[in-house]
Enzyme design. Structure first.
Site, mmCIF file in Angstrom:
data_model
loop_
_atom_site.group_PDB
_atom_site.id
_atom_site.type_symbol
_atom_site.label_atom_id
_atom_site.label_comp_id
_atom_site.label_asym_id
_atom_site.label_seq_id
_atom_site.Cartn_x
_atom_site.Cartn_y
_atom_site.Cartn_z
ATOM 1 N N ASP A 52 112.541 55.417 9.940
ATOM 2 C CA ASP A 52 113.491 55.585 10.998
ATOM 3 C C ASP A 52 113.161 56.906 11.724
ATOM 4 O O ASP A 52 113.235 57.265 12.762
ATOM 5 C CB ASP A 52 114.856 55.888 10.400
ATOM 6 C CG ASP A 52 115.192 54.310 9.832
ATOM 7 O OD1 ASP A 52 115.938 53.584 10.484
ATOM 8 O OD2 ASP A 52 114.887 54.307 8.600
ATOM 9 N N HIS A 112 119.525 53.188 6.246
ATOM 10 C CA HIS A 112 118.555 52.601 6.858
ATOM 11 C C HIS A 112 119.149 51.289 7.539
ATOM 12 O O HIS A 112 119.120 50.266 6.993
ATOM 13 C CB HIS A 112 117.249 52.054 6.096
ATOM 14 C CG HIS A 112 116.500 51.237 6.693
ATOM 15 N ND1 HIS A 112 115.794 51.633 7.896
ATOM 16 C CD2 HIS A 112 116.185 49.888 6.634
ATOM 17 C CE1 HIS A 112 115.058 50.770 8.435
ATOM 18 N NE2 HIS A 112 115.275 49.731 7.478
#
Ligand code: NAI
Length: 327
Positions: free
Chosen positions: A161, A189
């Site tokens: 990310d 996540h």
């Protein structure tokens, strides 16, 4: 020369494994002077074990000077023996139509077993990175199953990310991705992660000022980073693998070798920082030195950021509550 270290990788015959093992063996994770022994775990299933044999043949055929041992395992109790680094990649991601409770139950079993095995046989300093989804909750389960190991040694992968966010910011500003500093990703996540560039700089100049477009942040940037995994599945027909492996390499390398003051993102058990309840496996901005990570503290959290953090925290706590009875 240095003493070899043991690196365990689960799901070793999967697509992330295939993009990961060769880079670990070539020294990209722990340094070009660090010999490694790979301890590879796959499910006992014959097809998986055969595929693992094939991957091992290819690793042998690379003749990597730093690769001084390769082992194939089907039991975490042997795969994790004395391991210094454990990359837990294999898991059961959510399939079509799969109920959340079912997903959590399957992974609860996998990561309880693996956490117990780490607890029993791994190096007492083992550094654990969970990649397999749902990564934060799987890391939480493993940590809870390993009471004799330091909780701080269990981490979840938010680095993909982070790297996705950095890449989007570089494209938006027309600057080099390598020059972006002080980027943070908070939380889970998952699409609820909060990529936060309020403190980010490029060559000392504020990225937020450079972009100066709050609508872009909310309506383009955050959804693009949050849904990037889905966009890759839609385009490739397979989930991200090389970029996930790359993020795993970045995470472990930075943790082991340090970041020289640079911020990176790791999913780590909270000690209450930024109001996140203790033990929640949360994405935080950190710096690393001497094999330890340290949360970047004292950052101002504005109203919008607090809303985003609350949302991703609520999702994580929901997942955590969903596995409590399995622990
Ligand atoms: P894959 O399906 O190609 O490979 C997974 C492998 O794990 C398979 O070979 C399977 O046999 C093995 N496996 C399953 N359960 C296992 C167990 N209990 N012990 C040992 N091995 C086991 O999947 P891929 O693409 O390699 O992805 C792996 C995981 O990583 C998935 O859960 C995926 O959702 C996740 N992922 C996480 C990302 C992140 O940023 N945290 C990014 C991309 C993927």
């Amino acid at each position: 020369s240095k003493t070899p270290v043991r690196v365990a990788v689960t799901g070793a015959a999967g697509q992330i494994g295939y993009a990961l093992l060769f880079r670990i063996a070539s020294g990209e994770m722990l340094g070009k002077d660090q010999p490694v022994i790979l301890q590879l775990l796959e499910i006992p299933d014959e097809k998986a074990q055969n595929a693992l044999k094939g991957v091992i043949m290819e690793l042998e055929d690379c003749a990597f000077p730093l690769l001084v041992g390769i082992e194939a395992h089907s039991d975490p109790m042997t795969a994790f023996k004395d391991t210094d680094y454990a990359l837990l990649v294999g898991s059961r991601p959510r399939g079509p139509g799969m109920e959340r409770a079912e997903l959590l139950a399957i992974n609860g079993a996998i990561f309880t077993t693996q956490g117990k095995a780490l607890n029993a046989v791994a190096s007492r300093n083992v550094k654990v990175l969970v990649v397999g989804n749902p990564a934060n909750t799987n890391a939480y389960i493993a940590m809870k199953a390993a009471p004799d190991l330091p909780a701080k040694n269990f981490t979840a992968m938010l680095r993909l990310d982070h790297n996705r966010a950095a890449s989007q910011l570089a494209a938006k500003t027309g600057k080099a991705v390598a020059d972006i500093e002080n980027l943070a990703v908070w939380g889970n996540h998952s699409p609820t992660m909060y990529a936060d560039y309020r403190f980010a700089t490029i060559g000392g100049a504020s990225v937020k000022d450079m972009i100066n477009d709050e609508a872009w942040n909310r309506d383009v940037f955050l959804p693009t980073v949050g849904k990037r995994g889905a966009a890759i599945i839609a385009a490739r027909g397979l989930s991200s693998a090389a970029s996930a492996a790359n993020a795993a390499i970045d995470h472990m390398r930075d943790w082991a070798l340090g970041t020289n003051g640079k911020w990176v993102t790791m999913g780590i058990p909270s000690n209450g920082e930024y109001g996140i309840p203790k033990e929640v496996m949360f994405g935080y901005p950190v710096t690393c030195a001497n094999g330890e990570y340290k949360i970047v503290e004292g950052l101002a959290i504005d109203e919008f950021s607090q809303e985003c953090i609350n949302k991703t925290l609520a999702e994580l706590q929901g997942e955590q509550d969903g596995v409590k009875h399995l622990l």
